[in-house]
Design a protein around this motif. Structure first.
Motif, PDB file in Angstrom:
ATOM      1  N   ALA A  66      16.622  22.624 -44.179  1.00 46.18           N
ATOM      2  CA  ALA A  66      17.545  22.493 -45.305  1.00 46.18           C
ATOM      3  C   ALA A  66      18.202  21.115 -45.313  1.00 46.18           C
ATOM      4  O   ALA A  66      18.411  20.523 -46.374  1.00 46.18           O
ATOM      5  N   HIS A  67      18.499  20.594 -44.135  1.00 44.65           N
ATOM      6  CA  HIS A  67      19.151  19.287 -44.047  1.00 44.65           C
ATOM      7  C   HIS A  67      18.184  18.159 -44.418  1.00 44.65           C
ATOM      8  O   HIS A  67      18.603  17.134 -44.970  1.00 44.65           O
ATOM      9  N   SER A  68      16.902  18.343 -44.136  1.00 44.91           N
ATOM     10  CA  SER A  68      15.943  17.287 -44.470  1.00 44.91           C
ATOM     11  C   SER A  68      15.702  17.206 -45.973  1.00 44.91           C
ATOM     12  O   SER A  68      15.416  16.137 -46.503  1.00 44.91           O
ATOM     13  N   ILE A  69      15.815  18.333 -46.657  1.00 44.57           N
ATOM     14  CA  ILE A  69      15.618  18.343 -48.111  1.00 44.57           C
ATOM     15  C   ILE A  69      16.864  17.822 -48.812  1.00 44.57           C
ATOM     16  O   ILE A  69      16.801  16.899 -49.612  1.00 44.57           O
ATOM     17  N   THR A  70      17.987  18.447 -48.531  1.00 47.13           N
ATOM     18  CA  THR A  70      19.268  18.045 -49.112  1.00 47.13           C
ATOM     19  C   THR A  70      20.287  18.082 -47.992  1.00 47.13           C
ATOM     20  O   THR A  70      20.375  19.096 -47.307  1.00 47.13           O
ATOM     21  N   PRO A  71      21.036  17.042 -47.785  1.00 47.32           N
ATOM     22  CA  PRO A  71      22.016  17.070 -46.697  1.00 47.32           C
ATOM     23  C   PRO A  71      22.964  18.268 -46.820  1.00 47.32           C
ATOM     24  O   PRO A  71      23.528  18.517 -47.887  1.00 47.32           O
ATOM     25  N   ILE A  72      23.082  19.005 -45.711  1.00 49.47           N
ATOM     26  CA  ILE A  72      23.963  20.168 -45.749  1.00 49.47           C
ATOM     27  C   ILE A  72      25.408  19.700 -45.636  1.00 49.47           C
ATOM     28  O   ILE A  72      25.683  18.579 -45.217  1.00 49.47           O
ATOM     29  N   GLU A  73      26.317  20.586 -46.018  1.00 48.69           N
ATOM     30  CA  GLU A  73      27.727  20.229 -46.087  1.00 48.69           C
ATOM     31  C   GLU A  73      28.299  19.872 -44.716  1.00 48.69           C
ATOM     32  O   GLU A  73      29.071  18.938 -44.579  1.00 48.69           O
ATOM     33  N   ASN A  74      27.932  20.641 -43.694  1.00 49.40           N
ATOM     34  CA  ASN A  74      28.459  20.392 -42.358  1.00 49.40           C
ATOM     35  C   ASN A  74      27.296  20.200 -41.387  1.00 49.40           C
ATOM     36  O   ASN A  74      26.787  21.154 -40.811  1.00 49.40           O
ATOM     37  N   PRO A  75      26.868  18.950 -41.157  1.00 52.44           N
ATOM     38  CA  PRO A  75      25.726  18.710 -40.271  1.00 52.44           C
ATOM     39  C   PRO A  75      26.012  19.035 -38.800  1.00 52.44           C
ATOM     40  O   PRO A  75      25.091  19.130 -38.001  1.00 52.44           O
ATOM     41  N   MET A  76      27.253  19.256 -38.440  1.00 56.63           N
ATOM     42  CA  MET A  76      27.582  19.622 -37.062  1.00 56.63           C
ATOM     43  C   MET A  76      27.050  21.012 -36.719  1.00 56.63           C
ATOM     44  O   MET A  76      26.902  21.354 -35.558  1.00 56.63           O
ATOM     45  N   LYS A  77      26.738  21.824 -37.739  1.00 56.03           N
ATOM     46  CA  LYS A  77      26.153  23.143 -37.495  1.00 56.03           C
ATOM     47  C   LYS A  77      24.801  23.009 -36.803  1.00 56.03           C
ATOM     48  O   LYS A  77      24.434  23.846 -35.991  1.00 56.03           O
ATOM     49  N   ILE A  78      24.059  21.943 -37.127  1.00 58.06           N
ATOM     50  CA  ILE A  78      22.762  21.713 -36.497  1.00 58.06           C
ATOM     51  C   ILE A  78      22.968  21.474 -35.003  1.00 58.06           C
ATOM     52  O   ILE A  78      22.265  22.053 -34.167  1.00 58.06           O
ATOM     53  N   ARG A  79      23.915  20.655 -34.672  1.00 52.20           N
ATOM     54  CA  ARG A  79      24.204  20.341 -33.273  1.00 52.20           C
ATOM     55  C   ARG A  79      24.659  21.583 -32.520  1.00 52.20           C
ATOM     56  O   ARG A  79      24.214  21.837 -31.401  1.00 52.20           O
ATOM     57  N   GLU A  80      25.553  22.352 -33.120  1.00 53.62           N
ATOM     58  CA  GLU A  80      26.044  23.571 -32.482  1.00 53.62           C
ATOM     59  C   GLU A  80      24.911  24.565 -32.248  1.00 53.62           C
ATOM     60  O   GLU A  80      24.844  25.204 -31.201  1.00 53.62           O
ATOM     61  N   SER A  81      24.026  24.683 -33.221  1.00 56.57           N
ATOM     62  CA  SER A  81      22.903  25.607 -33.104  1.00 56.57           C
ATOM     63  C   SER A  81      21.963  25.172 -31.985  1.00 56.57           C
ATOM     64  O   SER A  81      21.491  26.000 -31.201  1.00 56.57           O
ATOM     65  N   ARG A  82      21.688  23.884 -31.902  1.00 60.34           N
ATOM     66  CA  ARG A  82      20.808  23.359 -30.854  1.00 60.34           C
ATOM     67  C   ARG A  82      21.404  23.613 -29.476  1.00 60.34           C
ATOM     68  O   ARG A  82      20.699  24.015 -28.545  1.00 60.34           O
ATOM     69  N   LYS A  83      22.700  23.418 -29.345  1.00 55.51           N
ATOM     70  CA  LYS A  83      23.362  23.639 -28.056  1.00 55.51           C
ATOM     71  C   LYS A  83      23.391  25.118 -27.693  1.00 55.51           C
ATOM     72  O   LYS A  83      23.278  25.476 -26.518  1.00 55.51           O
ATOM     73  N   LEU A  84      23.533  25.986 -28.682  1.00 51.54           N
ATOM     74  CA  LEU A  84      23.511  27.423 -28.421  1.00 51.54           C
ATOM     75  C   LEU A  84      22.134  27.849 -27.920  1.00 51.54           C
ATOM     76  O   LEU A  84      22.034  28.655 -26.987  1.00 51.54           O
ATOM     77  N   VAL A  85      21.074  27.299 -28.507  1.00 53.12           N
ATOM     78  CA  VAL A  85      19.720  27.597 -28.039  1.00 53.12           C
ATOM     79  C   VAL A  85      19.573  27.178 -26.578  1.00 53.12           C
ATOM     80  O   VAL A  85      19.038  27.925 -25.755  1.00 53.12           O
ATOM     81  N   ALA A  86      20.085  26.019 -26.234  1.00 50.83           N
ATOM     82  CA  ALA A  86      20.005  25.533 -24.852  1.00 50.83           C
ATOM     83  C   ALA A  86      20.800  26.434 -23.904  1.00 50.83           C
ATOM     84  O   ALA A  86      20.336  26.735 -22.796  1.00 50.83           O
ATOM     85  N   ARG A  87      21.969  26.884 -24.333  1.00 45.39           N
ATOM     86  CA  ARG A  87      22.777  27.788 -23.491  1.00 45.39           C
ATOM     87  C   ARG A  87      22.053  29.102 -23.242  1.00 45.39           C
ATOM     88  O   ARG A  87      22.063  29.620 -22.130  1.00 45.39           O
ATOM     89  N   ILE A  88      21.425  29.629 -24.289  1.00 41.35           N
ATOM     90  CA  ILE A  88      20.700  30.889 -24.147  1.00 41.35           C
ATOM     91  C   ILE A  88      19.515  30.705 -23.206  1.00 41.35           C
ATOM     92  O   ILE A  88      19.272  31.545 -22.327  1.00 41.35           O
ATOM     93  N   GLN A  89      18.777  29.607 -23.349  1.00 36.53           N
ATOM     94  CA  GLN A  89      17.645  29.353 -22.469  1.00 36.53           C
ATOM     95  C   GLN A  89      18.088  29.204 -21.020  1.00 36.53           C
ATOM     96  O   GLN A  89      17.429  29.705 -20.103  1.00 36.53           O
ATOM     97  N   THR A  90      19.210  28.554 -20.799  1.00 37.28           N
ATOM     98  CA  THR A  90      19.742  28.393 -19.454  1.00 37.28           C
ATOM     99  C   THR A  90      20.099  29.740 -18.853  1.00 37.28           C
ATOM    100  O   THR A  90      19.805  30.012 -17.681  1.00 37.28           O
TER     101      THR A  90
END
Length: 64
Positions: free
Chosen positions: A31-55
């Motif tokens: 969604a961000h690559s097509i049209t910039p989303i309102e809060n791009p920090m959600k991408i960062r938070e989501s990526r970090k959550l995936v890493a926490r779950i994997q850990t």
């Protein structure tokens, strides 16, 4: 989701959560690559959550 909440889940729940969060992360990036989303920090938070779950999954598999 906090680390303490992740520690309370069992291995199957963590794996299901990981699949759901990876899917969510992919959708956010797309969604961000097509049209910039309102809060791009959600991408960062989501990526970090995936890493926490994997850990946490790795930690539980090692402790078996």
């Amino acid at each position: 989701m906090k680390n303490s909440e992740l520690r309370g889940l069992n291995l199957d729940e963590l794996k299901n959560k990981l699949v759901a969060e990876k899917d969510n992360y992919g959708k956010l990036k797309f969604a961000h690559s097509i049209t910039p989303i309102e809060n791009p920090m959600k991408i960062r938070e989501s990526r970090k959550l995936v890493a926490r779950i994997q850990t946490e999954i790795t930690a539980k598999e090692i402790s078996k």
